[in-house]
Design a protein around this motif. Structure first.
Motif, PDB file in Angstrom:
ATOM      1  N   GLN A   1       0.829  -1.213   0.000  1.00  0.00           N
ATOM      2  CA  GLN A   1       0.000   0.000   0.000  1.00  0.00           C
ATOM      3  C   GLN A   1       0.864   1.263   0.000  1.00  0.00           C
ATOM      4  OE1 GLN A   1      -3.084  -0.221  -0.694  1.00  0.00           O
ATOM      5  NE2 GLN A   1      -3.334  -2.423  -0.327  1.00  0.00           N
ATOM      6  N   ALA A   2       2.028   1.200   0.643  1.00  0.00           N
ATOM      7  CA  ALA A   2       2.960   2.339   0.625  1.00  0.00           C
ATOM      8  C   ALA A   2       3.445   2.589  -0.798  1.00  0.00           C
ATOM      9  CB  ALA A   2       4.145   2.061   1.544  1.00  0.00           C
ATOM     10  N   LEU A   3       3.742   1.515  -1.516  1.00  0.00           N
ATOM     11  CA  LEU A   3       4.188   1.619  -2.911  1.00  0.00           C
ATOM     12  C   LEU A   3       3.123   2.285  -3.776  1.00  0.00           C
ATOM     13  CD1 LEU A   3       6.297   0.914  -5.095  1.00  0.00           C
ATOM     14  CD2 LEU A   3       5.225  -1.347  -5.274  1.00  0.00           C
ATOM     15  N   LYS A   4       1.867   1.874  -3.572  1.00  0.00           N
ATOM     16  CA  LYS A   4       0.748   2.472  -4.331  1.00  0.00           C
ATOM     17  C   LYS A   4       0.643   3.971  -4.093  1.00  0.00           C
ATOM     18  CE  LYS A   4      -2.371  -1.513  -4.640  1.00  0.00           C
ATOM     19  NZ  LYS A   4      -3.641  -2.070  -4.128  1.00  0.00           N
ATOM     20  N   ASN A   5       1.021   4.399  -2.893  1.00  0.00           N
ATOM     21  CA  ASN A   5       0.933   5.817  -2.528  1.00  0.00           C
ATOM     22  C   ASN A   5       2.269   6.541  -2.682  1.00  0.00           C
ATOM     23  OD1 ASN A   5      -1.899   6.490  -1.227  1.00  0.00           O
ATOM     24  ND2 ASN A   5      -1.393   4.397  -0.635  1.00  0.00           N
ATOM     25  N   ASN A   6       3.244   5.832  -3.274  1.00  0.00           N
ATOM     26  CA  ASN A   6       4.569   6.413  -3.504  1.00  0.00           C
ATOM     27  C   ASN A   6       5.192   6.940  -2.212  1.00  0.00           C
ATOM     28  OD1 ASN A   6       6.730   7.021  -5.145  1.00  0.00           O
ATOM     29  ND2 ASN A   6       5.988   9.070  -5.621  1.00  0.00           N
ATOM     30  N   ARG A   7       5.086   6.125  -1.162  1.00  0.00           N
ATOM     31  CA  ARG A   7       5.599   6.514   0.150  1.00  0.00           C
ATOM     32  C   ARG A   7       6.479   5.413   0.723  1.00  0.00           C
ATOM     33  NH1 ARG A   7       1.629   7.501   4.620  1.00  0.00           N
ATOM     34  NH2 ARG A   7       3.368   8.687   5.472  1.00  0.00           N
ATOM     35  N   ILE A   8       7.283   5.792   1.715  1.00  0.00           N
ATOM     36  CA  ILE A   8       7.927   4.810   2.592  1.00  0.00           C
ATOM     37  C   ILE A   8       7.283   5.005   3.960  1.00  0.00           C
ATOM     38  CG2 ILE A   8      10.063   4.172   3.765  1.00  0.00           C
ATOM     39  CD1 ILE A   8      11.523   4.976   1.157  1.00  0.00           C
ATOM     40  N   ILE A   9       6.686   3.950   4.481  1.00  0.00           N
ATOM     41  CA  ILE A   9       5.950   4.066   5.748  1.00  0.00           C
ATOM     42  C   ILE A   9       6.803   3.509   6.891  1.00  0.00           C
ATOM     43  CG2 ILE A   9       3.925   3.285   7.046  1.00  0.00           C
ATOM     44  CD1 ILE A   9       2.313   3.392   4.474  1.00  0.00           C
ATOM     45  N   ASP A  10       6.928   4.317   7.934  1.00  0.00           N
ATOM     46  CA  ASP A  10       7.669   3.911   9.126  1.00  0.00           C
ATOM     47  C   ASP A  10       6.816   2.985   9.995  1.00  0.00           C
ATOM     48  OD1 ASP A  10       9.800   5.445   8.320  1.00  0.00           O
ATOM     49  OD2 ASP A  10       9.408   7.097   9.701  1.00  0.00           O
ATOM     50  N   CYS A  11       7.469   1.961  10.535  1.00  0.00           N
ATOM     51  CA  CYS A  11       6.776   0.979  11.375  1.00  0.00           C
ATOM     52  C   CYS A  11       7.592   0.675  12.628  1.00  0.00           C
ATOM     53  CB  CYS A  11       6.591  -0.339  10.612  1.00  0.00           C
ATOM     54  SG  CYS A  11       5.648  -0.223   9.093  1.00  0.00           S
ATOM     55  N   LEU A  12       6.878   0.254  13.661  1.00  0.00           N
ATOM     56  CA  LEU A  12       7.502  -0.320  14.850  1.00  0.00           C
ATOM     57  C   LEU A  12       7.095  -1.788  14.919  1.00  0.00           C
ATOM     58  CD1 LEU A  12       6.661   2.382  17.592  1.00  0.00           C
ATOM     59  CD2 LEU A  12       8.712   2.251  16.161  1.00  0.00           C
ATOM     60  N   LEU A  13       8.037  -2.671  15.208  1.00  0.00           N
ATOM     61  CA  LEU A  13       7.702  -4.072  15.409  1.00  0.00           C
ATOM     62  C   LEU A  13       7.287  -4.275  16.861  1.00  0.00           C
ATOM     63  CD1 LEU A  13      10.520  -5.857  13.368  1.00  0.00           C
ATOM     64  CD2 LEU A  13       8.128  -5.517  12.714  1.00  0.00           C
ATOM     65  N   GLN A  14       6.171  -4.968  17.044  1.00  0.00           N
ATOM     66  CA  GLN A  14       5.665  -5.198  18.395  1.00  0.00           C
ATOM     67  C   GLN A  14       6.277  -6.468  18.978  1.00  0.00           C
ATOM     68  OE1 GLN A  14       1.445  -4.874  18.889  1.00  0.00           O
ATOM     69  NE2 GLN A  14       1.514  -5.428  21.048  1.00  0.00           N
ATOM     70  N   ILE A  15       6.872  -6.313  20.158  1.00  0.00           N
ATOM     71  CA  ILE A  15       7.523  -7.425  20.850  1.00  0.00           C
ATOM     72  C   ILE A  15       6.642  -7.861  22.019  1.00  0.00           C
ATOM     73  CG2 ILE A  15       9.640  -8.207  21.991  1.00  0.00           C
ATOM     74  CD1 ILE A  15       9.964  -7.295  19.030  1.00  0.00           C
ATOM     75  N   TYR A  16       6.492  -9.161  22.142  1.00  0.00           N
ATOM     76  CA  TYR A  16       5.641  -9.727  23.196  1.00  0.00           C
ATOM     77  C   TYR A  16       6.441  -9.830  24.490  1.00  0.00           C
ATOM     78  CZ  TYR A  16       2.390 -12.984  25.434  1.00  0.00           C
ATOM     79  OH  TYR A  16       1.510 -13.574  26.309  1.00  0.00           O
ATOM     80  N   ILE A  17       6.075  -9.001  25.472  1.00  0.00           N
ATOM     81  CA  ILE A  17       6.810  -9.033  26.749  1.00  0.00           C
ATOM     82  C   ILE A  17       5.910  -9.349  27.937  1.00  0.00           C
ATOM     83  CG2 ILE A  17       8.724  -7.513  26.080  1.00  0.00           C
ATOM     84  CD1 ILE A  17       7.158  -5.154  27.373  1.00  0.00           C
ATOM     85  N   ALA A  18       4.583  -9.250  27.748  1.00  0.00           N
ATOM     86  CA  ALA A  18       3.659  -9.388  28.874  1.00  0.00           C
ATOM     87  C   ALA A  18       3.374 -10.855  29.204  1.00  0.00           C
ATOM     88  CB  ALA A  18       2.350  -8.682  28.550  1.00  0.00           C
ATOM     89  N   GLU A  19       2.971 -11.074  30.431  1.00  0.00           N
ATOM     90  CA  GLU A  19       2.540 -12.426  30.817  1.00  0.00           C
ATOM     91  C   GLU A  19       1.026 -12.499  30.698  1.00  0.00           C
ATOM     92  OE1 GLU A  19       4.217 -13.554  34.584  1.00  0.00           O
ATOM     93  OE2 GLU A  19       6.244 -13.019  33.952  1.00  0.00           O
ATOM     94  N   GLU A  20       0.538 -12.176  29.509  1.00  0.00           N
ATOM     95  CA  GLU A  20      -0.908 -12.192  29.245  1.00  0.00           C
ATOM     96  C   GLU A  20      -1.138 -12.745  27.847  1.00  0.00           C
ATOM     97  OE1 GLU A  20      -1.932  -8.093  31.688  1.00  0.00           O
ATOM     98  OE2 GLU A  20      -2.325  -8.163  29.560  1.00  0.00           O
ATOM     99  N   GLU A  21      -2.146 -13.575  27.715  1.00  0.00           N
ATOM    100  CA  GLU A  21      -2.441 -14.181  26.419  1.00  0.00           C
ATOM    101  C   GLU A  21      -3.046 -13.167  25.446  1.00  0.00           C
ATOM    102  OE1 GLU A  21      -1.636 -17.279  25.314  1.00  0.00           O
ATOM    103  OE2 GLU A  21      -0.513 -17.293  27.179  1.00  0.00           O
ATOM    104  N   THR A  22      -3.587 -12.074  25.968  1.00  0.00           N
ATOM    105  CA  THR A  22      -4.335 -11.147  25.116  1.00  0.00           C
ATOM    106  C   THR A  22      -3.438 -10.223  24.296  1.00  0.00           C
ATOM    107  OG1 THR A  22      -4.474  -9.648  27.003  1.00  0.00           O
ATOM    108  CG2 THR A  22      -6.362 -11.066  26.616  1.00  0.00           C
ATOM    109  N   LYS A  23      -2.181 -10.131  24.655  1.00  0.00           N
ATOM    110  CA  LYS A  23      -1.296  -9.195  23.952  1.00  0.00           C
ATOM    111  C   LYS A  23      -0.694  -9.844  22.694  1.00  0.00           C
ATOM    112  CE  LYS A  23      -0.901  -5.773  27.234  1.00  0.00           C
ATOM    113  NZ  LYS A  23      -2.020  -6.070  28.094  1.00  0.00           N
TER     114      LYS A  23
END
Length: 220
Positions: free
Chosen positions: A100-122
């Motif tokens: 989708q970034a390519l379609k809009n001629n953009r480079i989109i910044d992202c953060l990768l989400q790391i699982y650190i919690a002791e909860e199944e919902t995260k």
């Protein structure tokens, strides 16, 4: 206390290197505009349609951060304008953002989400999943995304020792990954900490905090 007063109180308490994302999900545009008039330019939303509606209506110098869990079929609605996508937790999602970034001629910044919690919902990646994602040929082929940092959410608990342990774990993963100096992965941002625990997160190395209720009041 007014939104502006709350906002300025928090801003003055933050170290210079820490970015404040005002979490404005479910809040009306009038509330966001009060924060905007007080100088806030970064807002975090967790629903793409709501964020797109607000983007249409509000000043164009605002940076919109997507902080909720992202469904791949919704990426196209935010690709023209989103500044940063926080909760990226799969190669499949990265590939869709890239498309989708390519379609809009953009480079989109992202953060990768790391699982650190002791909860199944995260959501999130563990250390092995992170390493194999960044080392994969599929990742190297993505030209229209940039991984600018990592993010994570601690367990929802009053146990400060546990929260600190989880934040410290995320900082360790961040430092280790940054040292690898992977192409398209200029790690600068460590997004951790919300209204209840952001001071502790900053002590543990956070450079971006997501604060909602302490600025806008509780949600309905």
């Amino acid at each position: 206390m007014s939104i502006a007063t709350n906002l300025l109180g928090i801003k003055t308490s933050l170290p210079e290197h820490v970015t404040l994302v005002a979490v404005s999900k479910t809040k009306p545009v009038s509330d966001l505009m009060e924060a905007y008039e007080a100088g806030q330019r970064i807002f975090g939303e967790n629903k793409i349609q709501e964020m797109a509606d607000k983007w249409e209506e509000m000043p164009k110098d605002i940076q919109w951060h997507m902080i909720g869990h992202v469904q791949t079929n919704k990426v196209k609605f935010m690709a023209p304008f989103v500044s940063l996508i926080h909760g990226v937790d799969s190669l499949k999602l990265l590939q869709e953002i890239n498309k989708q970034a390519l379609k809009n001629n953009r480079i989109i910044d992202c953060l990768l989400q790391i699982y650190i919690a002791e909860e199944e919902t995260k959501f999130g990646l563990d250390q092995d999943e992170l390493d194999s994602l960044l080392a994969s040929n599929e990742f190297k082929e993505l030209k229209n995304i940039q991984i600018v940092g990592l993010m994570g959410m601690a367990t929802f608990t009053d146990n400060k020792d546990q929260i600190k342990k989880e934040f410290t774990q995320l900082k360790t993963i961040f430092d280790k990954t940054k040292n690898l100096e992977i192409e398209k992965c200029p790690l600068e941002t460590l997004s951790m900490g919300m209204s209840g625990d952001y001071q502790l997160a900053i002590e543990c190395g956070s450079t971006m905090v997501r604060i909602g209720s302490s600025i806008f009041g509780g949600r309905n």
